[in-house]
Design an enzyme around this catalytic site. Structure first.
Site, mmCIF file in Angstrom:
data_model
loop_
_atom_site.group_PDB
_atom_site.id
_atom_site.type_symbol
_atom_site.label_atom_id
_atom_site.label_comp_id
_atom_site.label_asym_id
_atom_site.label_seq_id
_atom_site.Cartn_x
_atom_site.Cartn_y
_atom_site.Cartn_z
ATOM 1 N N ASP A 68 -7.858 -5.731 0.324
ATOM 2 C CA ASP A 68 -8.320 -6.535 -0.813
ATOM 3 C C ASP A 68 -7.881 -7.981 -0.758
ATOM 4 O O ASP A 68 -8.365 -8.809 -1.525
ATOM 5 C CB ASP A 68 -7.821 -5.916 -2.125
ATOM 6 C CG ASP A 68 -8.509 -4.605 -2.384
ATOM 7 O OD1 ASP A 68 -9.694 -4.513 -2.030
ATOM 8 O OD2 ASP A 68 -7.875 -3.698 -2.908
ATOM 9 N N HIS A 101 0.852 -1.185 0.000
ATOM 10 C CA HIS A 101 0.000 0.000 0.000
ATOM 11 C C HIS A 101 0.884 1.229 0.000
ATOM 12 O O HIS A 101 1.945 1.219 0.614
ATOM 13 C CB HIS A 101 -0.908 0.010 1.245
ATOM 14 C CG HIS A 101 -2.087 0.891 1.084
ATOM 15 N ND1 HIS A 101 -2.039 2.231 1.350
ATOM 16 C CD2 HIS A 101 -3.332 0.626 0.623
ATOM 17 C CE1 HIS A 101 -3.216 2.754 1.086
ATOM 18 N NE2 HIS A 101 -4.013 1.805 0.639
HETATM 19 N N1 CMC Z 1 4.012 -7.276 -4.781
HETATM 20 C C1 CMC Z 1 5.347 -7.308 -4.912
HETATM 21 N N2 CMC Z 1 6.145 -6.233 -4.784
HETATM 22 C C2 CMC Z 1 5.543 -5.085 -4.485
HETATM 23 C C3 CMC Z 1 4.159 -4.959 -4.329
HETATM 24 C C4 CMC Z 1 3.378 -6.120 -4.487
HETATM 25 N N3 CMC Z 1 2.054 -6.072 -4.336
HETATM 26 N N4 CMC Z 1 3.851 -3.682 -4.049
HETATM 27 C C5 CMC Z 1 5.008 -3.001 -4.031
HETATM 28 N N5 CMC Z 1 6.039 -3.854 -4.291
HETATM 29 C C6 CMC Z 1 7.470 -3.536 -4.288
HETATM 30 C C7 CMC Z 1 7.886 -2.809 -5.559
HETATM 31 O O1 CMC Z 1 8.313 -3.708 -6.560
HETATM 32 C C8 CMC Z 1 8.991 -1.929 -5.045
HETATM 33 O O2 CMC Z 1 10.158 -2.732 -4.885
HETATM 34 P P1 CMC Z 1 11.608 -2.113 -5.220
HETATM 35 O O3 CMC Z 1 11.809 -0.999 -4.234
HETATM 36 O O4 CMC Z 1 12.544 -3.243 -5.026
HETATM 37 O O5 CMC Z 1 11.541 -1.597 -6.618
HETATM 38 C C9 CMC Z 1 8.529 -1.538 -3.636
HETATM 39 O O6 CMC Z 1 7.681 -2.609 -3.208
HETATM 40 C C10 CMC Z 1 7.760 -0.220 -3.589
HETATM 41 O O7 CMC Z 1 6.722 -0.288 -4.571
HETATM 42 P P2 CMC Z 1 6.011 0.964 -5.212
HETATM 43 O O8 CMC Z 1 5.371 0.546 -6.487
HETATM 44 O O9 CMC Z 1 6.979 2.122 -5.267
HETATM 45 O O10 CMC Z 1 4.930 1.285 -4.132
HETATM 46 P P3 CMC Z 1 3.669 2.215 -4.330
HETATM 47 O O11 CMC Z 1 3.423 2.886 -3.030
HETATM 48 O O12 CMC Z 1 3.808 3.109 -5.520
HETATM 49 O O13 CMC Z 1 2.503 1.155 -4.677
HETATM 50 C C11 CMC Z 1 0.569 -0.154 -4.617
HETATM 51 C C12 CMC Z 1 1.403 0.899 -3.887
HETATM 52 C C13 CMC Z 1 -0.727 -0.408 -3.815
HETATM 53 C C14 CMC Z 1 0.169 0.377 -5.999
HETATM 54 C C15 CMC Z 1 1.396 -1.463 -4.749
HETATM 55 O O14 CMC Z 1 1.768 -1.947 -3.479
HETATM 56 C C16 CMC Z 1 0.668 -2.552 -5.545
HETATM 57 O O15 CMC Z 1 0.727 -2.541 -6.776
HETATM 58 N N6 CMC Z 1 -0.024 -3.510 -4.823
HETATM 59 C C17 CMC Z 1 -0.800 -4.516 -5.493
HETATM 60 C C18 CMC Z 1 -2.158 -3.941 -5.873
HETATM 61 C C19 CMC Z 1 -3.052 -3.806 -4.675
HETATM 62 O O16 CMC Z 1 -3.213 -4.716 -3.878
HETATM 63 N N7 CMC Z 1 -3.695 -2.619 -4.593
HETATM 64 C C20 CMC Z 1 -4.720 -2.362 -3.580
HETATM 65 C C21 CMC Z 1 -4.351 -1.262 -2.651
HETATM 66 S S1 CMC Z 1 -5.460 -1.221 -1.241
HETATM 67 C C22 CMC Z 1 -6.981 -0.774 -1.898
HETATM 68 C C23 CMC Z 1 -7.027 0.621 -2.351
HETATM 69 O O17 CMC Z 1 -6.853 1.535 -1.512
HETATM 70 O O18 CMC Z 1 -7.277 0.844 -3.555
#
Ligand code: CMC
Length: 427
Positions: free
Chosen positions: A361, A303
């Protein structure tokens, strides 16, 4: 001036005020930065930028805290009801008994749709994704309810809020019925909000439908868990759309479009698809390796704000067990996969280092499936619940004297000015 932050830029020191909230990080007020320095700030995805002032929802992502108007989500989910949470989000305080009775009456008596509205659904292909129908149908509300589109009028703002909270379950249930090829079911005023929605979704003319109190209370709790989440992508979209003075129905349609994405509201559908793809516990290590190799993400994990267990996930996990027990599905193999996957990920350095915990989720897909909804409906249910958050945030924005049209700046890295070259002279 109170505390300030200093920034040295272009040989000048600029002093910027530091604003303090009631709780949470301080905020450096950069509004005068451009005027005084000819520089912008750069923050794609708003990772360090507060886009507004708000009194509605507070999240401490490191501690895993979520408060609505100061009340912890766990207490609201266990002790309150969705409609009471709606009142709280909209008005700032829990209602008195009389205020609640009036509010419940207002919502209940706005659940019907204009009769002509039903023809809208027939225009969509039968196999249309229910979220596609939601995006189109909710946008069309402003064509039906002209008398509550004047954003300058507080009374019209409140009527549009009531209309949307009330009509969203009716529209969502129709999107589902249309998708299923079943006749529409009209709302009933004697039923509660969640009960009404379940009846409109699952009852058919061929037999009587009886509410199940365990499933109704689970539905209500799922709505509470998704009611608001401060400045997330869809809420920022609603605020941004509303900042131009667009009517509230159009703004909520914009929020629904944003919610559909798999990184946001679409994640519960993706999380369930992922559990189905994994299928059995013995395939988890192979799947986790694929995540580490960055071939895909673990859906329902991670998240932007929570760097600790999502407090909504705790309640959702409990609700998931209650629903599966009630429908006699406590041996659901997907639940076993989910629990094992969660255990493995929570103990794996890859996920620990990145502070990746289950979000709301992760368990909601299994729960919604057990309630009888197909995956295509999951994000629709999220939209039904989030409508109150969107509308409360939209209303707060309109009523904020500091509100301006959302108009971000950019770091331009394209070509500098050059002269047009005729096509026969281009090399
Ligand atoms: N699985 C594997 N690796 C992950 C994931 C994941 N779900 N989420 C983040 N990472 C890793 C990412 O690869 C990165 O690693 P590195 O630093 O080595 O490159 C690190 O964690 C930081 O990721 P980020 O993309 O910079 O993080 P963000 O804050 O931009 O993304 C997110 C947040 C929710 C988009 C992401 O965690 C994600 O894609 N999760 C899966 C989708 C999901 O479950 N979304 C629902 C969110 S809760 C409901 C809502 O509020 O909508």
């Amino acid at each position: 001036m109170g505390e300030t932050a200093k920034i040295d830029i272009s040989g000048k020191t600029i002093e910027l005020p530091v604003l303090k909230g009631t709780v949470g990080p301080d905020v450096v007020d950069i509004r005068k930065l451009y005027a005084e320095s000819d520089a912008f700030t750069y923050d794609p995805g708003f990772t360090s930028t507060a886009s507004c002032e708000s009194k509605i929802t507070f999240i401490d992502g490191d501690k895993g805290i979520l408060l609505h108007r100061g009340y912890p989500i766990g207490q609201l989910a266990e002790q309150s009801s969705f409609l009471e949470v709606c009142y709280l989000l909209l008005h700032g305080e829990l209602p008195t008994a009389a205020q609640f009775t009036e509010f419940e009456h207002n919502i209940t008596y706005h659940t019907m749709l204009h009769d002509q509205f039903d023809r809208f659904f027939q225009g969509f292909r039968r196999d249309a994704h229910p979220m596609a129908i939601m995006t189109g149908a909710v946008g069309a509300l402003s064509a039906f309810y002209h008398d509550s589109t004047n954003v300058e009028d507080p009374e019209q703002r409140m009527i549009s809020a009531h209309r949307m909270i009330a009509k969203m379950p009716t529209i969502a249930a129709r999107a589902f019925k249309y998708f299923r090829g079943q006749p529409f079911v009209h709302p009933r005023n004697e039923l509660s909000y969640a009960e009404n929605f379940l009846k409109m979704s699952f009852s058919v003319p061929a037999e009587d439908w009886k509410a199940n109190p365990v499933l109704t209370s689970a539905m209500d709790r799922i709505f509470i868990l998704h009611a608001d989440h401060e400045q997330n992508a869809s809420t920022s979209t609603v605020r941004s759309a509303g900042s131009s003075g667009a009517n509230p129905f159009a703004c909520i349609a914009a929020g629904i479009a944003c919610l559909w994405g798999p990184a946001h509201g679409g994640a519960n559908e993706e999380a369930l698809n992922m559990l189905i793809e994994i299928g059995t516990v013995d395939r988890i290590p192979e799947y986790v390796q694929g995540v580490k190799d960055r071939r895909y993400r673990l859906m329902g994990f991670g998240h932007r704000v929570y760097k600790n267990y999502d407090p909504r996930a705790t309640v959702m996990q409990k609700t998931c067990h209650e629903v599966l027990d009630e429908v006699g599905d406590s041996d659901d193999p997907l639940l076993k996969v989910a629990m094992e996957l969660e255990k493995i990920a929570l103990n794996d350095p890859y996920f620990i280092e990145r502070k990746l915990y289950p979000n709301v989720d992760f368990y909601s897909g299994i729960t919604l499936r057990a309630l009888g909804f197909p995956a295509e409906m999951f994000t629709v249910l999220f939209a039904v619940a989030r409508t109150v958050g969107w509308i409360a945030q939209w209303k707060e924005m309109i009523e904020d004297p500091a509100q301006k049209i959302s108009r971000p700046r950019q770091l331009y890295t394209g070509a500098t000015q050059r002269d047009y070259v005729a096509v026969n002279k281009r090399g």
